[in-house]
Design a protein around this motif. Structure first.
Motif, PDB file in Angstrom:
ATOM      1  N   LEU A 290       0.815  -1.221   0.000  1.00  7.66           N
ATOM      2  CA  LEU A 290       0.000   0.000   0.000  1.00  7.66           C
ATOM      3  C   LEU A 290       0.849   1.272   0.000  1.00  7.66           C
ATOM      4  O   LEU A 290       0.322   2.378  -0.145  1.00  7.66           O
ATOM      5  N   VAL A 291       2.166   1.108   0.182  1.00  6.24           N
ATOM      6  CA  VAL A 291       3.001   2.299   0.395  1.00  6.24           C
ATOM      7  C   VAL A 291       2.925   3.338  -0.739  1.00  6.24           C
ATOM      8  O   VAL A 291       2.754   4.526  -0.461  1.00  6.24           O
ATOM      9  N   PRO A 292       3.016   2.955  -2.014  1.00  5.95           N
ATOM     10  CA  PRO A 292       2.986   4.008  -3.047  1.00  5.95           C
ATOM     11  C   PRO A 292       1.720   4.879  -2.973  1.00  5.95           C
ATOM     12  O   PRO A 292       1.807   6.112  -3.067  1.00  5.95           O
ATOM     13  N   GLY A 293       0.570   4.263  -2.765  1.00  6.49           N
ATOM     14  CA  GLY A 293      -0.669   5.038  -2.620  1.00  6.49           C
ATOM     15  C   GLY A 293      -0.642   5.868  -1.340  1.00  6.49           C
ATOM     16  O   GLY A 293      -1.115   7.008  -1.311  1.00  6.49           O
ATOM     17  N   LEU A 299       1.218  13.085   0.954  1.00  3.81           N
ATOM     18  CA  LEU A 299       1.461  14.351   0.248  1.00  3.81           C
ATOM     19  C   LEU A 299       0.209  15.228   0.292  1.00  3.81           C
ATOM     20  O   LEU A 299       0.279  16.439   0.485  1.00  3.81           O
ATOM     21  N   ARG A 300      -0.947  14.601   0.085  1.00  5.49           N
ATOM     22  CA  ARG A 300      -2.205  15.341   0.099  1.00  5.49           C
ATOM     23  C   ARG A 300      -2.526  15.851   1.497  1.00  5.49           C
ATOM     24  O   ARG A 300      -2.872  17.023   1.685  1.00  5.49           O
ATOM     25  N   TYR A 301      -2.390  14.963   2.464  1.00  3.32           N
ATOM     26  CA  TYR A 301      -2.866  15.234   3.815  1.00  3.32           C
ATOM     27  C   TYR A 301      -2.100  16.388   4.465  1.00  3.32           C
ATOM     28  O   TYR A 301      -2.676  17.199   5.185  1.00  3.32           O
ATOM     29  N   ASP A 302      -0.807  16.467   4.248  1.00  3.96           N
ATOM     30  CA  ASP A 302      -0.022  17.539   4.867  1.00  3.96           C
ATOM     31  C   ASP A 302       1.039  17.992   3.867  1.00  3.96           C
ATOM     32  O   ASP A 302       2.165  17.502   3.862  1.00  3.96           O
ATOM     33  N   SER A 303       0.690  18.952   3.031  1.00  2.00           N
ATOM     34  CA  SER A 303       1.554  19.377   1.929  1.00  2.00           C
ATOM     35  C   SER A 303       2.907  19.860   2.416  1.00  2.00           C
ATOM     36  O   SER A 303       2.970  20.807   3.205  1.00  2.00           O
ATOM     37  N   GLU A 345     -16.448  14.239   1.879  1.00  3.04           N
ATOM     38  CA  GLU A 345     -16.636  14.533   3.309  1.00  3.04           C
ATOM     39  C   GLU A 345     -15.442  14.189   4.179  1.00  3.04           C
ATOM     40  O   GLU A 345     -15.230  14.802   5.217  1.00  3.04           O
ATOM     41  N   ASP A 346     -14.664  13.191   3.772  1.00  2.00           N
ATOM     42  CA  ASP A 346     -13.544  12.787   4.629  1.00  2.00           C
ATOM     43  C   ASP A 346     -12.232  13.474   4.208  1.00  2.00           C
ATOM     44  O   ASP A 346     -11.152  12.972   4.504  1.00  2.00           O
ATOM     45  N   ALA A 347     -12.357  14.632   3.571  1.00  2.00           N
ATOM     46  CA  ALA A 347     -11.173  15.340   3.077  1.00  2.00           C
ATOM     47  C   ALA A 347     -10.139  15.621   4.168  1.00  2.00           C
ATOM     48  O   ALA A 347      -8.947  15.628   3.906  1.00  2.00           O
ATOM     49  N   ARG A 354      -7.011   5.797   0.122  1.00  2.73           N
ATOM     50  CA  ARG A 354      -7.880   6.706  -0.644  1.00  2.73           C
ATOM     51  C   ARG A 354      -7.623   6.554  -2.152  1.00  2.73           C
ATOM     52  O   ARG A 354      -6.484   6.550  -2.610  1.00  2.73           O
ATOM     53  N   GLU A 355      -8.693   6.465  -2.900  1.00  2.91           N
ATOM     54  CA  GLU A 355      -8.570   6.389  -4.363  1.00  2.91           C
ATOM     55  C   GLU A 355      -8.259   7.781  -4.904  1.00  2.91           C
ATOM     56  O   GLU A 355      -8.836   8.770  -4.460  1.00  2.91           O
ATOM     57  N   GLY A 356      -7.371   7.846  -5.851  1.00  2.00           N
ATOM     58  CA  GLY A 356      -7.155   9.123  -6.542  1.00  2.00           C
ATOM     59  C   GLY A 356      -6.397  10.159  -5.725  1.00  2.00           C
ATOM     60  O   GLY A 356      -6.361  11.341  -6.089  1.00  2.00           O
ATOM     61  N   ALA A 357      -5.763   9.737  -4.624  1.00  2.86           N
ATOM     62  CA  ALA A 357      -5.008  10.705  -3.806  1.00  2.86           C
ATOM     63  C   ALA A 357      -3.953  11.420  -4.646  1.00  2.86           C
ATOM     64  O   ALA A 357      -3.589  12.564  -4.374  1.00  2.86           O
ATOM     65  N   ARG A 358      -3.474  10.755  -5.695  1.00  2.00           N
ATOM     66  CA  ARG A 358      -2.391  11.344  -6.500  1.00  2.00           C
ATOM     67  C   ARG A 358      -2.821  12.620  -7.244  1.00  2.00           C
ATOM     68  O   ARG A 358      -1.988  13.303  -7.834  1.00  2.00           O
ATOM     69  N   HIS A 359      -4.117  12.936  -7.207  1.00  2.00           N
ATOM     70  CA  HIS A 359      -4.546  14.190  -7.843  1.00  2.00           C
ATOM     71  C   HIS A 359      -4.348  15.408  -6.944  1.00  2.00           C
ATOM     72  O   HIS A 359      -4.819  16.501  -7.263  1.00  2.00           O
ATOM     73  N   HIS A 360      -3.654  15.232  -5.840  1.00  2.00           N
ATOM     74  CA  HIS A 360      -3.315  16.385  -4.986  1.00  2.00           C
ATOM     75  C   HIS A 360      -2.509  17.412  -5.795  1.00  2.00           C
ATOM     76  O   HIS A 360      -1.971  17.079  -6.863  1.00  2.00           O
TER      77      HIS A 360
END
Ligand code: HEM
Length: 421
Positions: A290-293, A299-303, A345-347, A354-360
């Motif tokens: 799961l590490v790459p995701g 990265l998204r959670y804390d820029s 809602e869970d932003a 999380r799916e699509g986290a890479r769109h940060h």
């Protein structure tokens, strides 16, 4: 009058409490509540100090992809008390790498400068570094594991890893790492939106000193060419008119600083986020695949870079509001990454699956999209995988302290117990 006073006089003049106030108590530890208020009540906001702030995902993304400038010369001259502030932040003596690196240039200069080094940062070139980065990670973790009791995750791992990697890529001669770290730590404060004059002078001095160190490195490298980035830059400069002397130093300095001042925050901020959510850390321990995701989610959670900046060259409508030409705009990447309109809602929650986290937008967007993104992903992917496999019991062993920055924000010290309880 001094417009740029430090924390002691934390409220800017002429307004009781601006919506965006990075000097508010607790902001450095947790800026996210303020971002949430901005997204809700003032998503495209003219700050009383004259700059604009953009907080929502779609708007940040659109502005970064627009042709908005990064060149300070496109800033309309301020009048009245704001002129003093502008002079402080953008004045001729302001360092910001003299605005000569690719980060501070618009096309076509940006294109020319970026092209010179981009080959070294393609996903394929970066993937070739995997064995060496893995070796560095394991060596550093071996050394950290020898220490008894709590270990500072920042100084024993999160800083040395990206620093060693970028130093090897550049091919720098042996250096006083601690001094370089101090200097670059000061220089990146020039990316903060409001600066006090004393700090500004310290930044200028640090900029001059590090520029001197990089200049010496280049002189040394001219005599000792090798298969590395400094040599490639020198050859581009010697090869003709693609790069001048000052640009050479500015590029080298940018790569040197950007190579570690950001990734350190991803490693340390990411580790902290995981340790504060043991359920999420358990997921990684049990399923390292799961590490790459998870890296994308961290990265998204804390820029690691909370903001980027643009200067409008013409009026631009963002989220239904017109921003005039010639103004400074802060795009709040970290806020965009928590925008519930985009993420749901869970932003505000950490979810490594999380799916699509890479769109940060942590690496920015548009032509200045982070050149080192693949490298940062590689380093963090190897780091968290090795940590999860080798130290599943890793735990917080004290209070985190923050580096006091609001842009390149991250832990200054993060005490952990590697074996854990
Ligand atoms: C640009 C973030 C790691 C080199 C950027 C930008 C962001 C960013 C947000 C765009 C700034 C803007 O649009 O104004 C990050 C983060 C990193 C990281 C979050 C780590 C987690 C690295 C590394 C390097 C690097 C390892 C390696 C040298 C650069 C360069 C630019 C850049 C050269 C300028 C690109 C341009 O102007 O075209 N980075 N960065 N970064 N980054 Fe990174």
């Amino acid at each position: 009058p001094e417009m740029t006073s430090a924390r002691s006089t934390s409220t800017p003049p002429a307004q009781e409490s601006p919506l965006f106030n990075p000097f508010e108590d607790g902001f450095v530890e947790n800026p996210y509540p303020q971002y949430a208020v901005l997204r809700e009540t003032a998503p495209v906001y003219e700050h009383p100090l004259g700059f604009w702030v953009v907080a929502r995902y779609e708007d940040v993304s659109a502005l970064l992809r627009s042709g908005a400038s990064v060149e300070v010369r496109n800033l309309a001259p301020a009048t009245g008390p704001l002129a003093a502030l502008q002079q402080q932040v953008f004045g001729e003596r302001s360092p910001r790498m003299d605005g000569l690196s690719m980060l501070d240039r618009d096309p076509p200069d940006h294109t020319r400068l970026r092209r010179l080094v981009s080959k070294a940062f393609t996903p394929r070139s970066v993937e070739a570094l995997r064995p060496r980065v893995t070796e560095l990670v394991d060596t550093m973790l071996d050394k950290a594991a020898e220490q008894r009791g709590a270990v500072d995750f920042v100084s024993s791992f999160a800083f040395p890893l990206p620093f060693a990697v970028i130093a090897e890529m550049l091919g720098t001669p042996p250096t006083d790492h601690e001094r370089v770290r101090e200097l670059s730590g000061l220089i990146v404060r020039s990316l903060e939106p409001v600066l006090d004059p004393e700090l500004m002078r310290a930044i200028d001095a640090a900029d001059e000193e590090l520029r001197g160190i990089v200049g010496e490195m280049i002189a040394w490298k001219r005599k000792n060419p090798a298969d590395d980035l400094l040599t490639a830059l020198i050859q581009a400069e010697e090869g003709g008119d693609v790069l001048d002397d000052e640009e050479l130093v500015a590029q080298a300095l940018l790569l040197y600083i950007a190579g570690h001042e950001t990734t350190v925050n991803l490693l340390a901020g990411g580790m902290l986020a995981l340790l504060r959510e043991p359920g999420q850390w358990s997921l990684l321990k049990n399923k390292p695949e799961l590490v790459p995701g998870a890296v994308e989610e961290l990265l998204r959670y804390d820029s690691p870079v909370q903001q980027s900046r643009r200067i409008t060259t013409e009026p631009v409508v963002v989220g239904g509001t017109e921003i005039p030409a010639g103004v400074f705009v802060l795009t709040l990447l970290a806020s965009a990454n928590r925008d519930e309109r985009y993420w749901g809602e869970d932003a505000e929650e950490l979810r490594v699956e999380r799916e699509g986290a890479r769109h940060h937008v942590s690496f920015g967007a548009g032509v200045h999209h982070c050149l080192g993104a693949s490298l940062a992903r590689l380093e963090a992917g190897i780091a968290f995988e090795r940590l999860a496999v080798r130290f599943p019991g890793l735990a917080l062993a004290g209070e985190v302290t923050w580096n006091g920055r609001i842009n390149l924000r991250g832990p200054a010290e993060l005490p952990v117990a590697l074996a854990g309880g």
